[in-house]
Design an enzyme around this catalytic site. Structure first.
Site, short mmCIF file in Angstrom:
data_model
loop_
_atom_site.label_atom_id
_atom_site.label_comp_id
_atom_site.label_asym_id
_atom_site.label_seq_id
_atom_site.Cartn_x
_atom_site.Cartn_y
_atom_site.Cartn_z
N ASP A 10 0.83 -1.21 0.00
CA ASP A 10 0.00 0.00 0.00
C ASP A 10 0.87 1.26 0.00
O ASP A 10 1.97 1.25 0.55
CB ASP A 10 -0.90 -0.02 1.25
CG ASP A 10 -2.08 0.93 1.11
OD1 ASP A 10 -2.33 1.45 -0.01
OD2 ASP A 10 -2.75 1.19 2.13
N GLY A 11 0.35 2.32 -0.61
CA GLY A 11 1.03 3.61 -0.52
C GLY A 11 1.60 4.15 -1.82
O GLY A 11 2.26 5.19 -1.81
N ASN A 12 1.33 3.47 -2.93
CA ASN A 12 1.87 3.95 -4.21
C ASN A 12 1.34 5.35 -4.55
O ASN A 12 2.09 6.22 -5.01
CB ASN A 12 1.44 3.03 -5.36
CG ASN A 12 2.08 1.66 -5.27
OD1 ASN A 12 3.03 1.47 -4.53
ND2 ASN A 12 1.56 0.72 -6.02
N TRP A 15 2.85 8.06 -2.39
CA TRP A 15 4.27 8.23 -2.74
C TRP A 15 4.38 9.18 -3.94
O TRP A 15 5.22 10.08 -3.96
CB TRP A 15 4.87 6.86 -3.08
CG TRP A 15 6.35 6.86 -3.32
CD1 TRP A 15 7.32 6.65 -2.41
CD2 TRP A 15 7.01 7.08 -4.58
NE1 TRP A 15 8.56 6.73 -3.00
CE2 TRP A 15 8.40 6.99 -4.34
CE3 TRP A 15 6.57 7.34 -5.88
CZ2 TRP A 15 9.35 7.15 -5.34
CZ3 TRP A 15 7.52 7.50 -6.88
CH2 TRP A 15 8.89 7.41 -6.61
N HIS A 27 2.60 3.65 -9.02
CA HIS A 27 2.43 2.23 -9.36
C HIS A 27 3.64 1.71 -10.12
O HIS A 27 4.09 0.58 -9.90
CB HIS A 27 1.16 2.03 -10.19
CG HIS A 27 -0.11 2.32 -9.42
ND1 HIS A 27 -0.31 1.88 -8.14
CD2 HIS A 27 -1.23 3.02 -9.75
CE1 HIS A 27 -1.49 2.28 -7.70
NE2 HIS A 27 -2.07 2.99 -8.66
N SER A 55 -7.25 -5.91 -5.91
CA SER A 55 -8.32 -6.54 -5.13
C SER A 55 -9.66 -6.47 -5.87
O SER A 55 -9.82 -5.68 -6.81
CB SER A 55 -8.45 -5.86 -3.77
OG SER A 55 -9.15 -4.65 -3.90
N GLU A 57 -12.07 -5.12 -4.82
CA GLU A 57 -12.62 -3.78 -4.54
C GLU A 57 -11.93 -2.69 -5.39
O GLU A 57 -12.45 -1.58 -5.52
CB GLU A 57 -12.47 -3.43 -3.05
CG GLU A 57 -13.42 -4.19 -2.13
CD GLU A 57 -13.08 -5.67 -1.97
OE1 GLU A 57 -11.89 -6.02 -1.95
OE2 GLU A 57 -14.03 -6.50 -1.91
N TRP A 59 -11.80 -2.38 -8.42
CA TRP A 59 -12.58 -2.00 -9.61
C TRP A 59 -13.30 -0.68 -9.39
O TRP A 59 -13.77 -0.06 -10.34
CB TRP A 59 -13.60 -3.09 -9.97
CG TRP A 59 -12.97 -4.38 -10.38
CD1 TRP A 59 -12.92 -5.53 -9.64
CD2 TRP A 59 -12.26 -4.66 -11.59
NE1 TRP A 59 -12.23 -6.51 -10.32
CE2 TRP A 59 -11.83 -6.01 -11.52
CE3 TRP A 59 -11.95 -3.92 -12.74
CZ2 TRP A 59 -11.09 -6.63 -12.56
CZ3 TRP A 59 -11.23 -4.53 -13.76
CH2 TRP A 59 -10.81 -5.86 -13.67
N ARG A 61 -11.93 1.99 -8.55
CA ARG A 61 -11.04 3.11 -8.90
C ARG A 61 -11.40 3.65 -10.28
O ARG A 61 -12.06 2.96 -11.06
CB ARG A 61 -9.59 2.63 -8.89
CG ARG A 61 -9.17 2.21 -7.52
CD ARG A 61 -7.69 1.98 -7.41
NE ARG A 61 -7.39 1.69 -6.02
CZ ARG A 61 -6.24 1.90 -5.43
NH1 ARG A 61 -5.24 2.40 -6.11
NH2 ARG A 61 -6.06 1.63 -4.15
N LEU A 122 11.54 -20.13 -5.06
CA LEU A 122 10.44 -19.39 -4.44
C LEU A 122 9.19 -19.41 -5.33
O LEU A 122 9.30 -19.34 -6.55
CB LEU A 122 10.87 -17.94 -4.20
CG LEU A 122 9.84 -16.96 -3.67
CD1 LEU A 122 10.45 -16.09 -2.59
CD2 LEU A 122 9.29 -16.05 -4.77
C1 FPP Z 1 -1.71 0.39 -3.36
O1 FPP Z 1 -1.35 1.70 -3.58
C2 FPP Z 1 -1.28 -0.50 -4.39
C3 FPP Z 1 -2.11 -1.15 -5.28
C4 FPP Z 1 -3.40 -0.69 -5.75
C5 FPP Z 1 -1.71 -2.43 -5.78
C6 FPP Z 1 -0.27 -2.70 -5.95
C7 FPP Z 1 0.18 -2.38 -7.27
C8 FPP Z 1 1.46 -2.29 -7.61
C9 FPP Z 1 2.58 -2.55 -6.67
C10 FPP Z 1 1.74 -1.86 -8.98
C11 FPP Z 1 2.41 -2.83 -9.81
C12 FPP Z 1 1.79 -4.14 -9.86
C13 FPP Z 1 2.12 -5.08 -10.73
C14 FPP Z 1 1.73 -6.48 -10.49
C15 FPP Z 1 2.90 -4.79 -11.94
P1 FPP Z 1 -2.51 2.78 -3.49
O2 FPP Z 1 -2.79 3.22 -4.88
O3 FPP Z 1 -3.67 2.23 -2.74
O4 FPP Z 1 -1.78 3.89 -2.66
P2 FPP Z 1 -2.47 4.98 -1.74
O5 FPP Z 1 -3.06 4.24 -0.56
O6 FPP Z 1 -1.30 5.84 -1.33
O7 FPP Z 1 -3.46 5.70 -2.57
#
Ligand code: FPP
Length: 224
Positions: A10-12, A15, A27, A55, A57, A59, A61, A122
């Site tokens: 979480d946190g993309n 960031w 992402h 997830s 959920e 969808w 977004r 792995l």
């Molecule tokens: C949460 O960040 C992350 C996701 C929605 C899923 C994880 C996705 C990746 C790591 C991207 C790459 C994935 C693949 C398999 C190539 P968020 O968007 O919820 O962050 P926020 O809470 O700061 O908004």
């Protein structure tokens, strides 16, 4: 023993926001972290690494973000194919991928079968269109169709994770302290770790420190 590590990445978005960039950028950076953390797990001798990538959920977004994530996934699988083979990683997807476009489904099936054939290190388990409640619902349907009795064993064996040991350690990055419908059945006795670090910043040093902490926790599994 740490056999199965699960991570809620979480946190993309935050960031990227912190850098005045669009969420997509986060992402993209998050995908690089998947690569580096997987390599650390290989080095540490961990057998199963589950990653919550999309997830049931998610969808909800905006369509643009969903499309970006799907394209990123396709690109990632394509670019990383050789890495999986070189690092002896078995690739496995959990979740209902029947809703994805056929090209993406094919790529997933292809990578699953070539890595299952030629790798034995792995196992990286990517959760895509995954929700624990939906996985349980699908497991119950399978049990019903096979006319099996409902037991803990039959449920375990009909989940997407059939054959994979329970989660020993679950990490969530990004500061929230919840499970968000990830591997609920399999994490019944998992040791939980939460960090404020945003997923793109999550590095091997922090993971290794957490693994050391995990080793000091006493797991009693309900006994005394
Ligand atoms: C949460 O960040 C992350 C996701 C929605 C899923 C994880 C996705 C990746 C790591 C991207 C790459 C994935 C693949 C398999 C190539 P968020 O968007 O919820 O962050 P926020 O809470 O700061 O908004």
């Amino acid at each position: 023993m740490l056999r199965h590590l699960a991570i809620i990445m979480d946190g993309n978005g935050r960031w990227a926001k912190n850098r005045f960039k669009p969420r997509f950028f986060g992402h993209q950076e998050g995908a690089k972290t998947i690569h580096s953390i997987t390599e650390t797990c290989v080095k540490k001798g961990i057998k199963y690494l589950s990653l919550y990538a999309f997830s049931t959920e998610n969808w909800n977004r905006p369509k643009k973000e969903i499309d970006f994530l799907m394209n990123l996934l396709e690109k990632y699988l394509h670019e990383q194919t050789q890495t999986y083979l070189d690092s002896n990683i078995i690739f496995k997807v959990i979740g209902d991928i029947s809703v994805f476009n056929s090209k993406l489904q094919e790529k997933i099936h292809h990578l699953q079968s070539i890595t299952a054939e030629s790798c034995n290190g792995l196992t990286q388990i990517l959760a895509l269109n995954y929700g624990a409640k939906d996985e349980l619902r699908r497991a119950f349907l399978k049990i019903q169709n096979k006319n099996l009795p409902i037991t803990q064993e039959s449920i375990t064996q009909n989940l997407d994770t059939a054959g994979i040991p329970e989660v020993d350690m679950l990490i969530r990055t990004g500061g929230e302290q919840r499970l968000s419908n990830f591997l609920l059945w399999q994490s019944a006795y998992a040791e939980l770790f939460f960090t404020k670090t945003l997923w793109p910043d999550f590095g091997s040093d922090e993971l290794e420190a957490m693994i050391e902490k995990f080793a000091t926790r006493q797991r009693r599994f309900g006994a005394i």
